[in-house]
Scaffold this motif. Structure first.
Motif, PDB file in Angstrom:
ATOM      1  N   PHE A 175      -0.313 -11.909  -4.835  1.00  0.00           N
ATOM      2  CA  PHE A 175       0.037 -10.858  -5.803  1.00  0.00           C
ATOM      3  C   PHE A 175       1.351 -11.143  -6.533  1.00  0.00           C
ATOM      4  CE2 PHE A 175      -2.309  -8.177  -2.534  1.00  0.00           C
ATOM      5  CZ  PHE A 175      -3.515  -8.279  -3.220  1.00  0.00           C
ATOM      6  N   ASN A 176       1.937 -12.323  -6.306  1.00  0.00           N
ATOM      7  CA  ASN A 176       3.241 -12.617  -6.911  1.00  0.00           C
ATOM      8  C   ASN A 176       3.203 -12.563  -8.436  1.00  0.00           C
ATOM      9  OD1 ASN A 176       4.863 -12.810  -4.731  1.00  0.00           O
ATOM     10  ND2 ASN A 176       4.732 -15.034  -4.514  1.00  0.00           N
ATOM     11  N   HIS A 177       2.047 -12.912  -9.011  1.00  0.00           N
ATOM     12  CA  HIS A 177       1.998 -12.946 -10.476  1.00  0.00           C
ATOM     13  C   HIS A 177       2.049 -11.540 -11.081  1.00  0.00           C
ATOM     14  CE1 HIS A 177      -2.141 -12.621  -9.004  1.00  0.00           C
ATOM     15  NE2 HIS A 177      -2.476 -12.087 -10.157  1.00  0.00           N
ATOM     16  N   TRP A 178       1.958 -10.512 -10.243  1.00  0.00           N
ATOM     17  CA  TRP A 178       2.069  -9.142 -10.758  1.00  0.00           C
ATOM     18  C   TRP A 178       3.508  -8.625 -10.720  1.00  0.00           C
ATOM     19  CZ3 TRP A 178      -1.566  -7.287 -13.598  1.00  0.00           C
ATOM     20  CH2 TRP A 178      -2.899  -7.672 -13.391  1.00  0.00           C
ATOM     21  N   LEU A 179       4.435  -9.458 -10.206  1.00  0.00           N
ATOM     22  CA  LEU A 179       5.817  -8.992 -10.086  1.00  0.00           C
ATOM     23  C   LEU A 179       6.426  -8.686 -11.463  1.00  0.00           C
ATOM     24  CD1 LEU A 179       8.075  -8.377  -8.118  1.00  0.00           C
ATOM     25  CD2 LEU A 179       8.827 -10.763  -8.298  1.00  0.00           C
ATOM     26  N   SER A 180       6.174  -9.556 -12.432  1.00  0.00           N
ATOM     27  CA  SER A 180       6.741  -9.305 -13.765  1.00  0.00           C
ATOM     28  C   SER A 180       6.142  -8.026 -14.378  1.00  0.00           C
ATOM     29  CB  SER A 180       6.480 -10.496 -14.681  1.00  0.00           C
ATOM     30  OG  SER A 180       5.086 -10.749 -14.764  1.00  0.00           O
ATOM     31  N   GLY A 207      -7.072  -6.030  -7.000  1.00  0.00           N
ATOM     32  CA  GLY A 207      -6.963  -5.740  -5.573  1.00  0.00           C
ATOM     33  C   GLY A 207      -5.578  -5.434  -5.067  1.00  0.00           C
ATOM     34  N   VAL A 208      -4.606  -5.229  -5.987  1.00  0.00           N
ATOM     35  CA  VAL A 208      -3.239  -4.940  -5.535  1.00  0.00           C
ATOM     36  C   VAL A 208      -3.222  -3.573  -4.854  1.00  0.00           C
ATOM     37  CG1 VAL A 208      -0.845  -4.607  -6.238  1.00  0.00           C
ATOM     38  CG2 VAL A 208      -2.269  -6.300  -7.413  1.00  0.00           C
ATOM     39  N   PRO A 209      -2.824  -3.510  -3.583  1.00  0.00           N
ATOM     40  CA  PRO A 209      -2.859  -2.227  -2.878  1.00  0.00           C
ATOM     41  C   PRO A 209      -1.681  -1.331  -3.245  1.00  0.00           C
ATOM     42  CG  PRO A 209      -2.066  -3.926  -1.418  1.00  0.00           C
ATOM     43  CD  PRO A 209      -2.382  -4.602  -2.711  1.00  0.00           C
ATOM     44  N   ARG A 210      -1.888  -0.023  -3.149  1.00  0.00           N
ATOM     45  CA  ARG A 210      -0.815   0.931  -3.416  1.00  0.00           C
ATOM     46  C   ARG A 210       0.021   1.138  -2.150  1.00  0.00           C
ATOM     47  NH1 ARG A 210      -4.347   6.542  -3.483  1.00  0.00           N
ATOM     48  NH2 ARG A 210      -2.319   7.482  -3.835  1.00  0.00           N
ATOM     49  N   ARG A 211       1.159   1.775  -2.302  1.00  0.00           N
ATOM     50  CA  ARG A 211       2.062   2.186  -1.221  1.00  0.00           C
ATOM     51  C   ARG A 211       2.745   1.015  -0.506  1.00  0.00           C
ATOM     52  NH1 ARG A 211      -2.215   6.077   0.554  1.00  0.00           N
ATOM     53  NH2 ARG A 211      -1.723   8.089  -0.392  1.00  0.00           N
ATOM     54  N   TYR A 212       2.532  -0.242  -0.940  1.00  0.00           N
ATOM     55  CA  TYR A 212       3.154  -1.362  -0.250  1.00  0.00           C
ATOM     56  C   TYR A 212       4.610  -1.485  -0.672  1.00  0.00           C
ATOM     57  CZ  TYR A 212      -0.956  -3.230   2.106  1.00  0.00           C
ATOM     58  OH  TYR A 212      -2.017  -3.397   2.944  1.00  0.00           O
ATOM     59  N   TYR A 213       5.460  -1.837   0.289  1.00  0.00           N
ATOM     60  CA  TYR A 213       6.905  -1.874   0.081  1.00  0.00           C
ATOM     61  C   TYR A 213       7.320  -3.087  -0.742  1.00  0.00           C
ATOM     62  CZ  TYR A 213      11.839  -2.443   1.552  1.00  0.00           C
ATOM     63  OH  TYR A 213      13.193  -2.607   1.596  1.00  0.00           O
ATOM     64  N   ALA A 214       6.725  -4.256  -0.453  1.00  0.00           N
ATOM     65  CA  ALA A 214       7.117  -5.487  -1.142  1.00  0.00           C
ATOM     66  C   ALA A 214       5.884  -6.355  -1.363  1.00  0.00           C
ATOM     67  CB  ALA A 214       8.166  -6.245  -0.331  1.00  0.00           C
ATOM     68  N   MET A 215       5.463  -6.490  -2.628  1.00  0.00           N
ATOM     69  CA  MET A 215       4.297  -7.328  -2.940  1.00  0.00           C
ATOM     70  C   MET A 215       4.553  -8.796  -2.629  1.00  0.00           C
ATOM     71  SD  MET A 215       2.132  -5.201  -4.050  1.00  0.00           S
ATOM     72  CE  MET A 215       2.172  -3.508  -4.594  1.00  0.00           C
ATOM     73  N   THR A 216       5.821  -9.182  -2.642  1.00  0.00           N
ATOM     74  CA  THR A 216       6.135 -10.601  -2.445  1.00  0.00           C
ATOM     75  C   THR A 216       5.750 -11.087  -1.064  1.00  0.00           C
ATOM     76  OG1 THR A 216       8.366  -9.859  -1.929  1.00  0.00           O
ATOM     77  CG2 THR A 216       7.987 -10.735  -4.130  1.00  0.00           C
ATOM     78  N   ALA A 217       5.427 -10.158  -0.157  1.00  0.00           N
ATOM     79  CA  ALA A 217       4.941 -10.570   1.166  1.00  0.00           C
ATOM     80  C   ALA A 217       3.554 -11.205   1.068  1.00  0.00           C
ATOM     81  CB  ALA A 217       4.912  -9.366   2.107  1.00  0.00           C
TER      82      ALA A 217
END
Length: 629
Positions: free
Chosen positions: A502-507, A488-498
């Protein structure tokens, strides 16, 4: 092999008295050239330049996605007000995504790919001295160049380039005050696209006219290489679909500048109700995707044609199912006009209509599967030469399979509603449309480099290095995105950390970014190889790949008119490779059947009774009792 009954235009149209003997100046030869080969080079060089720019833009926004909370002072040094404090401005981030998508879809994969190889190969492979209208052909390039300049100029204006995404959905694109990227940058985007579409239409009409009217003697439709079929049908697609986008863009300009309400209704901005009523942003989506989905095939079909040619030549086998390949191209061309609605499943369309679009979308997988099967069957038990061009063509087949399979998910309306606007969509179209088309283009560059640059070859070792790094990195970049999308991670988002979920997708985002950087570095090897080989590349023979098609009979040194004297006559189809009984593993299209009696086959003379009678006479004398009735 059957033969279509068509008129033979070649001899009368291309009389050798029409050769061009006028003296060119530097300006007329290299700048405002009307020679299709020089125009092909202009399209290619401009397309490569735009691709490098688009690649750099993608690296910039990938850094933002990988390190959303970090600052890089170098960014402020390079980008100034667009990266205050060393971080990308959020609206500039959207602009980067917008211009990257626009450049790659239209300026690289449409104009760079089709403009280059349609210009180079259509006249050479059908046996014509030039395009039907060399002057209009020249205008086509210069409108493309003008569109490129206007698009890039938006980086140098106060508010920056357009930001509503490459699909420019209203209301962001229709309201100049909506955001920074909706102001002058959006207007420049629209003007640029009008110039671009004018260029595409002029080129497309020229390609169709040349194929229909300027084939040499003997070149009937069933003797045309699959490259020409692909360019021909792509041009028809563009001619029929691009005007719809122009109509949509003009209405958008009216909404932006003259207060009309084609796409706007009941809009509240800063707490104030704007005076728009009666319009619908869904109307724009219909107009955009009526072009948008054929655009997918405008991009991929030339790459398919190029790969078909490269695979047959380097497998040393006839293309498997030539007629099926042509009919599948025709099927894709027809079906691509009636599937645009699958991009709009989430707009609230009637479920019955959604079902119709779902069925037509899934049906288009059939001709696509035919092509894939035939490529693999052509390679099966072939005497394959793994040249860089062949590797890139095989890479296209790989991406087309892996990206095409995920298209089945997105074509299903029930699944698409969940996956829409997630990274699953990004992964799908970057594999099946982006990577596959780029690999087809690169296959063409490596294969036809001697025809583009007067007999020079590109370095093979650098080509292998370029292929393997790019191929591996493309999967490393886009394959993980499928799983991000499923989560479900959306595209075009500036910062996932908001979004802590979705933080586990940062790496993973960091890994993807570094893979993209390595892929970008591999392109340095290509650029060095490309420009170095123009001047210092090895000089091969006139026909370095032992190919059968007509372009390899033209002299190495470029002349305006392609062939000195009379244009060669065509006698056979373009894929006579490894024919039993022949002393070489290829027979050029210009070789008459009377010179290859030991290798002729009965089906060579379908719809050719005179040839069959000649064949039977020879068989009667040499192999009595084996005559064909």
């Amino acid at each position: 092999m059957s033969t279509l009954a068509v008129h033979d235009h070649g001899a009368s149209v291309h009389d050798h008295d029409h050769e061009h003997h006028h003296h060119d100046t530097f300006i007329t030869k290299y700048v405002f050239s009307q020679d299709h080969k020089m125009i092909a080079k202009q399209f290619l060089i401009t397309g490569i330049t735009m691709a490098v720019i688009a690649m750099l833009l993608s690296i910039l926004f990938r850094i933002q996605l990988a390190y959303p909370d970090k600052t890089f002072p170098l960014l402020e040094t390079l980008l100034g007000r667009f990266a205050p404090g060393g971080r990308l401005d959020p609206e500039f981030y959207l602009s980067l995504v917008t211009i990257h998508g626009t450049i790659m879809v239209f300026f690289v994969l449409t104009a760079g790919l089709s403009g280059t190889f349609s210009n180079l190969l259509i006249p050479l492979q059908v046996g014509s001295r030039d395009m039907a209208s060399p002057f209009v052909n020249m205008l086509s390039y210069w409108f493309f160049f003008l569109a490129s300049v206007i698009m890039l100029s938006s980086f140098f204006i106060q508010k920056g380039p357009a930001g509503p995404g490459w699909t420019i959905y209203p209301p962001l694109s229709a309201l100049p005050k909506a955001m920074k990227g909706s102001e002058l940058g959006m207007t420049l985007w629209l003007i640029s696209m009008v110039c671009f579409i004018a260029s595409s239409l002029m080129g497309g009409i020229n390609y169709v006219s040349t194929v229909l009217n300027m084939r040499t003697k003997g070149m009937d439709l069933w003797k045309m290489p699959l490259t020409v079929w692909a360019f021909f049908l792509t041009a028809i697609l563009g001619i029929l679909s691009f005007p719809v986008l122009v109509a949509g863009v003009v209405l958008l300009i009216f909404d932006r500048s003259f207060g009309t309400s084609f796409y706007l209704s009941d809009i509240v901005l800063n707490g104030k109700l704007l005076p728009y009523s009666g319009g619908s942003p869904i109307l724009f989506q219909h107009l955009f995707w009526f072009l948008g989905h054929p655009e997918v095939y405008i991009v991929i079909m030339p790459a398919m044609g190029i790969s078909s040619e490269v695979i047959a030549v380097n497998s040393r086998k006839p293309i498997f199912g030539y007629h099926a390949m042509v009919y599948s191209l025709i099927g894709i061309t027809t079906l691509s006009f009636i599937v645009w609605g699958h991009h709009m499943f989430v707009t609230g369309m009637n479920p019955f209509l959604g079902g119709v679009f779902m069925i037509t979308t899934l049906i288009i997988a059939v001709p696509s599967a035919v092509k894939t099967f035939n490529w693999i069957a052509t390679m099966w038990r072939g005497n394959i030469r793994f040249t860089p061009a062949m590797l890139f063509a095989i890479g296209l087949v790989s991406f087309f399979i892996s990206g095409g399979l995920t298209g089945i998910f997105l074509g299903n309306s029930a699944l698409d509603i969940n996956l829409h606007d997630t990274y699953f969509v990004v992964a799908h179209f970057h594999l099946v449309m982006g990577s596959a088309a780029i690999f087809g283009m690169l296959a063409g560059v490596y294969h036809w480099f001697p025809k583009l640059f007067a007999g020079r070859l590109m370095d093979e070792k650098l080509g292998y290095l370029h292929f393997w790094i790019t191929f591996i990195c493309a999967y490393l970049v886009f394959f993980p995105m499928h799983f991000m999308g499923l989560d479900g991670v959306p595209r075009r988002y500036y910062a996932m950390t908001a979004f802590p979920a979705f933080n586990h997708w940062l790496s993973v985002n960091t890994f993807i970014t570094w893979a993209a950087i390595v892929a970008a570095l591999a392109q340095v090897a290509f650029l060095y190889n490309f420009f170095h080989s123009i001047f210092f590349g090895k000089r091969p023979t006139q026909n370095p790949w032992n190919a059968t098609t007509l372009e390899w009979t033209a002299p190495i040194e470029h002349i305006h008119g392609n062939w000195p004297g009379e244009i060669p006559t065509v006698y056979r189809w373009p894929y006579d490779y490894s024919k039993p009984g022949h002393d070489a593993d290829f027979i050029p299209q210009t070789t008459p059947y009377s010179e290859t009696m030991t290798s002729n086959l009965p089906h060579d003379f379908e719809d050719n009774p005179a040839g069959l009678e000649q064949y039977n006479t020879w068989v009667k004398a040499n192999k009595p009792g084996e005559e064909v009735k």
